[in-house]
Design a protein around this motif. Structure first.
Motif, PDB file in Angstrom:
ATOM      1  N   ASN A 171     -41.992  27.451  29.075  1.00 60.50           N
ATOM      2  CA  ASN A 171     -43.209  27.265  29.647  1.00 60.50           C
ATOM      3  C   ASN A 171     -44.339  27.847  29.038  1.00 60.50           C
ATOM      4  N   GLY A 172     -44.292  28.229  27.963  1.00 64.77           N
ATOM      5  CA  GLY A 172     -45.341  28.480  27.005  1.00 64.77           C
ATOM      6  C   GLY A 172     -45.483  30.165  26.970  1.00 64.77           C
ATOM      7  N   MET A 218     -42.006  18.796  23.302  1.00 64.14           N
ATOM      8  CA  MET A 218     -42.601  17.984  24.224  1.00 64.14           C
ATOM      9  C   MET A 218     -43.739  18.974  25.023  1.00 64.14           C
ATOM     10  N   GLY A 219     -44.921  18.460  25.146  1.00 69.46           N
ATOM     11  CA  GLY A 219     -45.883  19.293  25.690  1.00 69.46           C
ATOM     12  C   GLY A 219     -47.537  18.816  25.584  1.00 69.46           C
ATOM     13  N   GLU A 220     -48.116  19.492  26.211  1.00 63.76           N
ATOM     14  CA  GLU A 220     -49.545  19.097  26.145  1.00 63.76           C
ATOM     15  C   GLU A 220     -50.298  19.382  25.030  1.00 63.76           C
ATOM     16  N   HIS A 221     -49.918  20.338  24.466  1.00 62.61           N
ATOM     17  CA  HIS A 221     -50.612  20.933  23.148  1.00 62.61           C
ATOM     18  C   HIS A 221     -49.818  20.324  21.884  1.00 62.61           C
ATOM     19  N   THR A 222     -49.956  19.255  21.609  1.00 65.04           N
ATOM     20  CA  THR A 222     -48.935  18.737  20.430  1.00 65.04           C
ATOM     21  C   THR A 222     -49.308  19.310  19.138  1.00 65.04           C
ATOM     22  N   GLN A 223     -50.658  19.663  18.743  1.00 67.88           N
ATOM     23  CA  GLN A 223     -50.715  20.347  17.645  1.00 67.88           C
ATOM     24  C   GLN A 223     -50.273  21.549  17.303  1.00 67.88           C
TER      25      GLN A 223
END
Length: 64
Positions: free
Chosen positions: A31-32, A1-6
């Motif tokens: 956290n990336g 789950m996160g902002e950068h799905t691709q």
């Protein structure tokens, strides 16, 4: 789950998803930049710490 799905979907290749399917005992968050790996939300025994350490080594080998 996160902002950068691709990017997330590209990361989870078959080798990595198989590893996680084979090791359902741990929770992993990121956290990336860093990973947090934990089991139960309580103090771990020495045996559990050794198992977590082994899991971490194998996870590093899979994602490297």
């Amino acid at each position: 789950m996160g902002e950068h799905t691709q990017v997330i979907q590209q990361f989870f290749i078959d080798k990595i998803t198989h590893f996680f399917d084979s090791n359902p005992y741990y929770h992993i968050q990121s956290n990336g930049e860093d990973l947090l790996v934990f089991g139960r939300e309580r103090l771990a025994s020495i045996k559990e710490i050794k198992a977590l350490y082994d899991f971490d080594k194998r996870l590093k080998a899979v994602i490297s």
